[in-house]
Design an enzyme around this catalytic site. Structure first.
Site, PDB file in Angstrom:
ATOM      1  N   SER A   6     -48.837  28.379   1.123  1.00 46.83           N
ATOM      2  CA  SER A   6     -49.805  29.137   0.337  1.00 46.83           C
ATOM      3  C   SER A   6     -50.886  29.684   1.264  1.00 46.83           C
ATOM      4  O   SER A   6     -51.687  28.917   1.815  1.00 46.83           O
ATOM      5  CB  SER A   6     -50.435  28.231  -0.730  1.00 46.83           C
ATOM      6  OG  SER A   6     -51.466  28.911  -1.409  1.00 46.83           O
ATOM      7  N   HIS A  31     -46.590  32.520   0.237  1.00 42.03           N
ATOM      8  CA  HIS A  31     -46.961  32.433  -1.171  1.00 42.03           C
ATOM      9  C   HIS A  31     -48.400  32.918  -1.305  1.00 42.03           C
ATOM     10  O   HIS A  31     -49.316  32.349  -0.689  1.00 42.03           O
ATOM     11  CB  HIS A  31     -46.831  30.988  -1.656  1.00 42.03           C
ATOM     12  CG  HIS A  31     -47.139  30.793  -3.099  1.00 42.03           C
ATOM     13  ND1 HIS A  31     -46.187  30.899  -4.090  1.00 42.03           N
ATOM     14  CD2 HIS A  31     -48.302  30.494  -3.729  1.00 42.03           C
ATOM     15  CE1 HIS A  31     -46.744  30.667  -5.263  1.00 42.03           C
ATOM     16  NE2 HIS A  31     -48.031  30.424  -5.072  1.00 42.03           N
ATOM     17  N   ASP A  33     -51.427  33.569  -3.870  1.00 46.82           N
ATOM     18  CA  ASP A  33     -51.999  33.360  -5.204  1.00 46.82           C
ATOM     19  C   ASP A  33     -52.998  34.468  -5.510  1.00 46.82           C
ATOM     20  O   ASP A  33     -53.948  34.692  -4.750  1.00 46.82           O
ATOM     21  CB  ASP A  33     -52.703  32.010  -5.277  1.00 46.82           C
ATOM     22  CG  ASP A  33     -51.723  30.852  -5.308  1.00 46.82           C
ATOM     23  OD1 ASP A  33     -50.773  30.917  -6.109  1.00 46.82           O
ATOM     24  OD2 ASP A  33     -51.900  29.894  -4.537  1.00 46.82           O
ATOM     25  N   HIS A  64     -47.870  35.564  -6.569  1.00 47.86           N
ATOM     26  CA  HIS A  64     -47.972  34.722  -7.763  1.00 47.86           C
ATOM     27  C   HIS A  64     -49.165  35.213  -8.568  1.00 47.86           C
ATOM     28  O   HIS A  64     -50.324  34.944  -8.223  1.00 47.86           O
ATOM     29  CB  HIS A  64     -48.137  33.259  -7.337  1.00 47.86           C
ATOM     30  CG  HIS A  64     -48.337  32.314  -8.465  1.00 47.86           C
ATOM     31  ND1 HIS A  64     -48.822  31.027  -8.297  1.00 47.86           N
ATOM     32  CD2 HIS A  64     -48.123  32.437  -9.810  1.00 47.86           C
ATOM     33  CE1 HIS A  64     -48.907  30.427  -9.469  1.00 47.86           C
ATOM     34  NE2 HIS A  64     -48.487  31.261 -10.399  1.00 47.86           N
ATOM     35  N   PHE A 141     -56.751  25.954  -8.522  1.00 45.87           N
ATOM     36  CA  PHE A 141     -57.452  25.351  -7.397  1.00 45.87           C
ATOM     37  C   PHE A 141     -56.493  24.520  -6.548  1.00 45.87           C
ATOM     38  O   PHE A 141     -55.614  23.837  -7.083  1.00 45.87           O
ATOM     39  CB  PHE A 141     -58.592  24.450  -7.871  1.00 45.87           C
ATOM     40  CG  PHE A 141     -59.691  25.175  -8.593  1.00 45.87           C
ATOM     41  CD1 PHE A 141     -60.747  25.728  -7.900  1.00 45.87           C
ATOM     42  CD2 PHE A 141     -59.644  25.331  -9.977  1.00 45.87           C
ATOM     43  CE1 PHE A 141     -61.761  26.406  -8.563  1.00 45.87           C
ATOM     44  CE2 PHE A 141     -60.654  26.001 -10.650  1.00 45.87           C
ATOM     45  CZ  PHE A 141     -61.714  26.551  -9.932  1.00 45.87           C
ATOM     46  N   GLY A 143     -55.695  21.356  -3.849  1.00 44.41           N
ATOM     47  CA  GLY A 143     -56.189  20.006  -3.622  1.00 44.41           C
ATOM     48  C   GLY A 143     -56.179  19.091  -4.820  1.00 44.41           C
ATOM     49  O   GLY A 143     -56.729  17.986  -4.753  1.00 44.41           O
ATOM     50  N   ASP A 171     -44.976  23.892  -7.296  1.00 50.11           N
ATOM     51  CA  ASP A 171     -46.272  24.307  -6.771  1.00 50.11           C
ATOM     52  C   ASP A 171     -47.348  23.356  -7.268  1.00 50.11           C
ATOM     53  O   ASP A 171     -47.621  23.292  -8.468  1.00 50.11           O
ATOM     54  CB  ASP A 171     -46.580  25.737  -7.227  1.00 50.11           C
ATOM     55  CG  ASP A 171     -47.873  26.283  -6.637  1.00 50.11           C
ATOM     56  OD1 ASP A 171     -48.530  25.576  -5.859  1.00 50.11           O
ATOM     57  OD2 ASP A 171     -48.211  27.434  -6.962  1.00 50.11           O
ATOM     58  N   GLY A 193     -49.442  23.402   0.451  1.00 50.27           N
ATOM     59  CA  GLY A 193     -50.879  23.633   0.500  1.00 50.27           C
ATOM     60  C   GLY A 193     -51.572  22.645   1.407  1.00 50.27           C
ATOM     61  O   GLY A 193     -51.124  22.371   2.518  1.00 50.27           O
TER      62      GLY A 193
END
Length: 218
Positions: A6, A31, A33, A64, A141, A143, A171, A193
């Site tokens: 990401s 990827h 976002d 995405h 978000f 994490g 994901d 991520g």
């Protein structure tokens, strides 16, 4: 195993080098976002990110779209160079038409499924997809913690992926251990991520070594 880092989690102060390092590491997709601050409570990734990716890498890009009315923006992201466009059925009242349009453009049509969305509500759309993105956190978000209640749905989607021929990608909160667990169930692809690629401790970041380790997972 297909690996989709990401780019939202990369070091934007050194984006050119990040893109080149990830490309050299042998990833499968970037990827990206895209968030509008409405469908999800965050904003992310402008047009300059796409331009950098297409300029500094040959790796295909998955857009995405975590946005309302994604059909209005399909042409825009096609022009930016997206190779795959993933939409949320919850954000598009005519998702079947939008997926067909993405495919007609020569791109891979993708469908994202939120943690609280059941397979039953999107099952008619699955034959139209080349890519299904199962969210294992609430979108918006990086994490967050993995949501255990999604595992049952993932198992069902693994069987449907074989039946319909789409690639199933997860994901959200994908650690190496979670990737190993989900890959054993039959999941083919993973968005990476802060828990498996872009570690908060920058000294731990070694993209080539990470890709080698993940591809050795059995």
């Amino acid at each position: 195993m297909k690996l989709h880092p990401s780019i939202m989690c990369a070091d934007y102060g050194n984006l050119e080098n990040e893109i080149k390092l990830l490309t050299g590491a042998g990833i499968d997709y970037f990827h990206v976002d895209v968030m509008d601050g409405s469908f999800v409570p965050n904003f992310a990734c402008g047009t300059e990110v796409f331009k950098c990716l297409k300029h500094f890498s040959h790796i295909p890009v998955d857009a995405h779209l975590m946005i309302h009315s994604p059909a209005q923006h399909i042409d825009f992201f096609h022009r930016l160079g997206a190779d795959m466009i993933t939409i949320h059925a919850e954000a598009d009242p005519h998702a079947a038409r939008t997926l067909a349009r993405i495919k007609d453009m020569g791109l891979i049509p993708g469908l994202a499924i939120n943690p609280g969305t059941s397979i039953e509500t999107v099952k008619e759309l699955l034959p139209l997809c080349g890519h299904v993105l199962a969210m294992t956190v609430n979108p918006g978000f990086a994490g967050q913690a993995f949501l255990p209640f999604t595992v049952g749905k993932i198992k069902d989607l693994c069987a449907l992926a074989v039946y319909h021929g789409f690639t199933l990608c997860l994901d959200g909160a994908m650690t190496p251990d979670k990737i190993r667990e989900m890959h054993a169930l039959g999941v083919e692809a993973f968005v990476l991520g802060t828990k498996a690629m872009f570690y908060k401790d920058v000294s731990r970041r070694n993209y080539a070594a990470t890709v080698r380790e993940l591809r050795n997972i059995q």
